[in-house]
Scaffold this motif. Structure first.
Motif, PDB file in Angstrom:
ATOM      1  N   THR A  66       0.966  -1.048   0.139  1.00 47.76           N
ATOM      2  CA  THR A  66      -0.180  -0.132   0.048  1.00 47.76           C
ATOM      3  C   THR A  66       0.810   1.355  -0.023  1.00 47.76           C
ATOM      4  OG1 THR A  66      -1.574  -1.301   0.927  1.00 47.76           O
ATOM      5  CG2 THR A  66      -2.035   1.272   1.526  1.00 47.76           C
ATOM      6  N   VAL A  67       1.872   1.046   0.783  1.00 46.93           N
ATOM      7  CA  VAL A  67       2.799   2.691   0.604  1.00 46.93           C
ATOM      8  C   VAL A  67       3.485   2.381   0.314  1.00 46.93           C
ATOM      9  CG1 VAL A  67       4.083   3.704   2.046  1.00 46.93           C
ATOM     10  CG2 VAL A  67       2.374   2.875   3.267  1.00 46.93           C
ATOM     11  N   LEU A  68       4.561   1.528   0.086  1.00 39.93           N
ATOM     12  CA  LEU A  68       5.882   1.671  -1.018  1.00 39.93           C
ATOM     13  C   LEU A  68       5.564   1.147  -2.602  1.00 39.93           C
ATOM     14  CD1 LEU A  68       8.262  -0.033   0.906  1.00 39.93           C
ATOM     15  CD2 LEU A  68       8.190   2.326   0.520  1.00 39.93           C
ATOM     16  N   GLY A  69       3.828   0.680  -2.919  1.00 38.89           N
ATOM     17  CA  GLY A  69       3.044   0.204  -3.921  1.00 38.89           C
ATOM     18  C   GLY A  69       3.999  -0.998  -4.752  1.00 38.89           C
ATOM     19  N   GLY A  70       4.139  -1.669  -4.409  1.00 30.64           N
ATOM     20  CA  GLY A  70       4.649  -3.636  -4.974  1.00 30.64           C
ATOM     21  C   GLY A  70       5.912  -3.219  -4.946  1.00 30.64           C
ATOM     22  N   VAL A  71       6.194  -3.816  -7.031  1.00 30.29           N
ATOM     23  CA  VAL A  71       7.645  -3.942  -7.384  1.00 30.29           C
ATOM     24  C   VAL A  71       7.050  -3.979  -9.069  1.00 30.29           C
ATOM     25  CG1 VAL A  71       9.006  -5.421  -5.585  1.00 30.29           C
ATOM     26  CG2 VAL A  71       7.111  -6.800  -7.395  1.00 30.29           C
ATOM     27  N   HIS A  72       7.848  -3.356  -9.694  1.00 26.78           N
ATOM     28  CA  HIS A  72       7.493  -3.212 -10.672  1.00 26.78           C
ATOM     29  C   HIS A  72       8.316  -3.879 -11.839  1.00 26.78           C
ATOM     30  CE1 HIS A  72       5.438   0.902 -10.051  1.00 26.78           C
ATOM     31  NE2 HIS A  72       4.845   0.745 -10.273  1.00 26.78           N
ATOM     32  N   THR A  73       8.175  -4.902 -12.730  1.00 20.04           N
ATOM     33  CA  THR A  73       8.947  -6.200 -13.856  1.00 20.04           C
ATOM     34  C   THR A  73       9.842  -4.571 -14.486  1.00 20.04           C
ATOM     35  OG1 THR A  73       7.474  -5.317 -15.867  1.00 20.04           O
ATOM     36  CG2 THR A  73       7.339  -7.366 -13.524  1.00 20.04           C
TER      37      THR A  73
END
Ligand SMILES: Nc1ncnc2c1ncn2[C@@H]1O[C@H](COP(=O)(O)OP(=O)(O)OP(=O)(O)O)[C@@H](O)[C@H]1O
Ligand SMILES: NC(=O)c1ccc[n+]([C@@H]2O[C@H](COP(=O)(O)O)[C@@H](O)[C@H]2O)c1
Length: 290
Positions: free
Chosen positions: A134-141
């Motif tokens: 929620t805070v950091l927004g997960g990861v991205h490929t």
């Protein structure tokens, strides 16, 4: 995976910020599920076996799963846990920080649960999920696609064994931890994995068992006892942690432990050198029955 947390409000200790300096923000293989490993425990003090759990998990994940580890955390329990031998959270967090910094590049220490009232493990995992997704927004490929990170509990087989003991864990918490998040369980000398997980069969798809190929029954309890007896603990824990213990004169006598638990601890510990076999839990039950 359901979205609901057990609580939507997380109380942070004063001045707290979630450590994420070693958390990868990129998922290198887009076909994999990003995971974060969270080891909850006393860490009084942290030993090489605690760090070794993460290494074993890394090998297991690479060889047997479709997961990609993007970070690992030690989460020392609150002083309110009042377990025998539990040194103050400040020292335990400092020692874990030294150990993590000394070791690999993906381990961190989250002091969130250490510096507040006791938090159940299910809530601790929710806290990680909240901070990372929620805070950091997960990861991205690498192509910029967003991915949600799965938080997973990393524990020894003695801890998972307590999940079958009546009154230790609420069923709803087990459903949350094992159903929603999942766990990686490292075999601990003397604690049978089948025995530990038999009654958790309902969640078997979310429980990953990691066999111990080199038997080693180092425990924090034994380290504390060695220190009280003036015996060396070097090479059982990172040098930086041994130095920290020496500098601060920790675990020299029973008064460094939570005073109300001293008598219980006396009963639990055995002499170094006396019958090295058997699990920590077996030793506890032996000492209680003697
Ligand atoms: N030798 C080991 N092998 C596998 N898992 C371990 C080992 N030592 C600790 N763990 C795991 O590390 C986590 C944190 O453990 P904890 O801090 O309670 O350490 P401990 O050595 O069991 O402590 P104590 O002796 O004070 O009870 C738990 O999940 C525990 O099962
Ligand atoms: N009901 C629960 O959430 C529950 C029960 C027992 C242990 N634990 C956790 O397990 C960890 C390790 O506990 P021990 O050091 O007692 O093995 C601690 O972080 C503790 O908070 C959680």
């Amino acid at each position: 995976m359901a979205n609901a947390h057990l609580t939507e409000t997380f109380t942070n200790p004063e001045g707290y910020t979630f450590p994420h300096h070693r958390l990868s923000t990129v998922l290198h293989n887009p076909d994999k599920t990003p995971i974060v490993l969270v080891a909850c425990g006393s860490f009084s003090p942290v030993t090489y076996l605690h760090l070794r759990m993460f290494e074993m998990a890394k090998d297991y994940v690479r060889q047997n799963t479709d997961f990609e580890i993007i970070g690992g955390y030690l989460s020392p329990v609150s002083d309110m846990y009042k377990k025998p031998g539990l040194l103050s959270a400040r020292h335990r967090v400092n020692m874990c920080t030294l150990a993590a910094e000394d070791s690999d590049t993906w381990l961190m220490v989250d002091p969130w649960e250490a510096f507040q009232s006791y938090q159940r493990t299910a809530i601790v995992l929710d806290h990680f999920d909240h901070e990372i997704n929620t805070v950091l927004g997960g990861v991205h490929t690498e192509s910029g696609e967003h991915r949600k990170v799965r938080v997973m509990l990393l524990a020894g087989s003695d801890l998972i064994g307590t999940m079958s003991e009546p009154g230790v864990w609420a069923y709803s918490d087990l459903e949350h931890i094992l159903g929603r998040y999942g766990c990686l369980i490292v075999e601990r000398a003397g604690t049978g994995m089948d025995q530990a997980t038999d009654s958790l069969a309902k969640w078997r798809n979310n429980i990953h068992l990691i066999s111990q190929l080199i038997q080693n029954d180092v425990s924090s309890t034994k380290v504390r006892l060695f220190l009280r007896r003036g015996l060396s603990v070097r090479y059982l824990l990172p040098n930086s942690v041994v130095d920290y213990i020496e500098q601060h004169g920790l675990y020299q006598d029973e008064t460094t432990s939570n005073a109300s638990n001293v008598e219980k601890e006396k009963g639990k510990e055995r002499e170094p050198g006396s019958s090295a076999g058997g699990s920590k839990r077996e030793k506890e039950s032996q000492s209680h029955s003697s």
